[in-house]
Design a protein around this motif. Sequence first.
Motif, mmCIF file in Angstrom:
data_model
loop_
_atom_site.group_PDB
_atom_site.id
_atom_site.type_symbol
_atom_site.label_atom_id
_atom_site.label_comp_id
_atom_site.label_asym_id
_atom_site.label_seq_id
_atom_site.Cartn_x
_atom_site.Cartn_y
_atom_site.Cartn_z
ATOM 1 N N ALA A 1 0.841 -1.199 0.000
ATOM 2 C CA ALA A 1 0.000 0.000 0.000
ATOM 3 C C ALA A 1 0.875 1.247 0.000
ATOM 4 C CB ALA A 1 -0.922 0.005 1.221
ATOM 5 N N GLN A 2 0.511 2.216 -0.825
ATOM 6 C CA GLN A 2 1.258 3.473 -0.855
ATOM 7 C C GLN A 2 0.989 4.262 0.430
ATOM 8 O OE1 GLN A 2 0.234 6.968 -1.404
ATOM 9 N NE2 GLN A 2 -1.846 6.377 -0.836
ATOM 10 N N GLN A 3 1.944 5.089 0.808
ATOM 11 C CA GLN A 3 1.827 5.850 2.053
ATOM 12 C C GLN A 3 1.963 7.356 1.829
ATOM 13 O OE1 GLN A 3 1.083 4.246 4.881
ATOM 14 N NE2 GLN A 3 1.234 2.234 3.892
ATOM 15 N N GLY A 4 2.148 7.779 0.576
ATOM 16 C CA GLY A 4 2.483 9.171 0.343
ATOM 17 C C GLY A 4 1.314 10.094 0.078
ATOM 18 N N ARG A 5 0.113 9.546 -0.119
ATOM 19 C CA ARG A 5 -1.055 10.365 -0.433
ATOM 20 C C ARG A 5 -2.206 9.993 0.500
ATOM 21 N NH1 ARG A 5 -1.469 11.955 -6.159
ATOM 22 N NH2 ARG A 5 -3.686 11.411 -6.035
ATOM 23 N N LEU B 1 4.746 3.017 -6.649
ATOM 24 C CA LEU B 1 4.455 3.271 -5.239
ATOM 25 C C LEU B 1 4.763 4.725 -4.889
ATOM 26 C CD1 LEU B 1 3.576 1.435 -2.743
ATOM 27 C CD2 LEU B 1 6.004 1.458 -2.146
ATOM 28 N N ALA B 2 5.909 5.215 -5.359
ATOM 29 C CA ALA B 2 6.290 6.605 -5.105
ATOM 30 C C ALA B 2 5.339 7.586 -5.773
ATOM 31 C CB ALA B 2 7.719 6.847 -5.596
ATOM 32 N N GLU B 3 4.708 7.146 -6.871
ATOM 33 C CA GLU B 3 3.746 7.995 -7.582
ATOM 34 C C GLU B 3 2.364 7.957 -6.938
ATOM 35 O OE1 GLU B 3 4.168 9.952 -10.281
ATOM 36 O OE2 GLU B 3 6.287 9.513 -10.614
ATOM 37 N N GLY B 4 2.209 7.162 -5.871
ATOM 38 C CA GLY B 4 0.940 7.132 -5.162
ATOM 39 C C GLY B 4 0.023 5.987 -5.519
ATOM 40 N N TRP B 5 0.566 4.942 -6.145
ATOM 41 C CA TRP B 5 -0.227 3.759 -6.488
ATOM 42 C C TRP B 5 -0.042 2.672 -5.436
ATOM 43 C CZ3 TRP B 5 -3.237 3.014 -10.966
ATOM 44 C CH2 TRP B 5 -3.196 4.077 -11.880
ATOM 45 N N ASP B 6 -1.120 1.974 -5.105
ATOM 46 C CA ASP B 6 -0.986 0.681 -4.440
ATOM 47 C C ASP B 6 -0.491 -0.309 -5.490
ATOM 48 O OD1 ASP B 6 -2.008 1.742 -2.078
ATOM 49 O OD2 ASP B 6 -4.056 1.079 -2.492
ATOM 50 N N LEU C 1 -4.834 1.098 -8.245
ATOM 51 C CA LEU C 1 -4.147 -0.173 -8.002
ATOM 52 C C LEU C 1 -3.387 -0.577 -9.254
ATOM 53 C CD1 LEU C 1 -3.624 -2.733 -6.275
ATOM 54 C CD2 LEU C 1 -5.701 -3.703 -7.292
ATOM 55 N N ALA C 2 -2.084 -0.746 -9.119
ATOM 56 C CA ALA C 2 -1.234 -1.206 -10.222
ATOM 57 C C ALA C 2 -0.925 -2.683 -10.015
ATOM 58 C CB ALA C 2 0.063 -0.409 -10.260
ATOM 59 N N VAL C 3 -1.195 -3.502 -11.027
ATOM 60 C CA VAL C 3 -0.901 -4.936 -10.990
ATOM 61 C C VAL C 3 0.242 -5.201 -11.965
ATOM 62 C CG1 VAL C 3 -1.812 -7.259 -11.346
ATOM 63 C CG2 VAL C 3 -3.307 -5.458 -10.426
ATOM 64 N N LEU C 4 1.260 -5.925 -11.521
ATOM 65 C CA LEU C 4 2.446 -6.175 -12.327
ATOM 66 C C LEU C 4 2.642 -7.663 -12.561
ATOM 67 C CD1 LEU C 4 4.940 -3.661 -10.651
ATOM 68 C CD2 LEU C 4 3.415 -3.277 -12.605
ATOM 69 N N PHE C 5 2.958 -8.022 -13.817
ATOM 70 C CA PHE C 5 3.249 -9.401 -14.219
ATOM 71 C C PHE C 5 4.721 -9.508 -14.618
ATOM 72 C CE2 PHE C 5 -1.277 -10.339 -16.097
ATOM 73 C CZ PHE C 5 -1.806 -10.334 -14.822
ATOM 74 N N HIS C 6 5.424 -10.489 -14.081
ATOM 75 C CA HIS C 6 6.808 -10.762 -14.456
ATOM 76 C C HIS C 6 6.862 -11.559 -15.763
ATOM 77 C CE1 HIS C 6 6.173 -14.941 -13.304
ATOM 78 N NE2 HIS C 6 5.595 -14.498 -12.196
#
Length: 333
Positions: free
Chosen positions: A64-68, A98-103, A74-79
């Motif tokens: 979870a993002q903490q900056g906003r 995360l730094a941009e404010g996304w979970d 919600l950003a989902v990432l696939f390897h």
Amino acid sequence: MTLPQGRDFRPPWPLTSGHIQTMLSSSGLRRKLLPAHAYRVLEGAETVMVDGGDGVRLTGAFTAQQGRPSARGLAVLFHGWEGSVDSTYVLQTGSRLLAEGWDVFRLNFRDHGDSHALNEALFHSCRIDEVVNAVDDIARRWPSRAMALAGFSLGGNFALRVAMQAPARGIPLHYALAVCPIIDPGEGLFSLEETAPWFYQAYFMNKWRRSLRAKQAAFPHREYFELQELKQSLRGLTEALVLRHTDFGSLEAYLDGYSVAGRTLMGMQIPASILTARDDPVIPVDAFEKLDLPANVELDIASYGGHCGFIRGWDMTSFCDDYIAARFNAMAG
């Protein structure tokens, strides 16, 4: 708002080499040289199990993002193939978002990461249903005003296929982005064997054999392969496992099963982007140039970048982070 384009990526020599970009992208050297903020997505990450349907369980990590006051979305990432939620490129992109404010949710495919013991049947690239089900479960458990998906290499191929199915499944996916995705698996497999330097196939085969041995150790009562089969080429081992463990009947039918070539993506209903590099030695650029795409799907072919590299300089950070973050933020408004 002007979004970064593939043509904007102009690395210094010798990073203009697609081979150097590709080799550095997952190297231990890159992992050591990356700045500490590239791993911030690991801080406070929650390891979770998600539902792939029909008893299938997949693992992932949610941060979870903490900056906003509230997340952008919600950003989902696939390897990629034989990567994991802890692959360098996944951690770096996740940390930037995360730094941009996304979970951020990072998903492991079946038999990737340390998940070999969770499901008895082997992973293969046509197991799209369980990934769609997992994304549906993620969307329900972490509801957000905006949901975006990004995948790399084979993960990019999965991302495009999930995005194709999401509207019909009622999954609130708003945008998908694929970096160097596999487009035509038949062409890509043959290219890796026939035209790419030998060490690429050796790299992938070593990782795949190690993964198969881990699977066999997790389920010793099953015979997943014969020892002689592990000595075969990429094509030979793939065909042996397809015939042994799937209902496709032939290698060609299996490869067609996860192709997104030609007009396949014309049915895409949500906005999507495809970023690749003309100098990618793993996925031939010809397959991208032959695509028929609707107006809501952006195809961006950079001159440089290799396979999932796009490394800007000797700090090992990636242009992909700017590219993905800018498009995710624009989508979220």
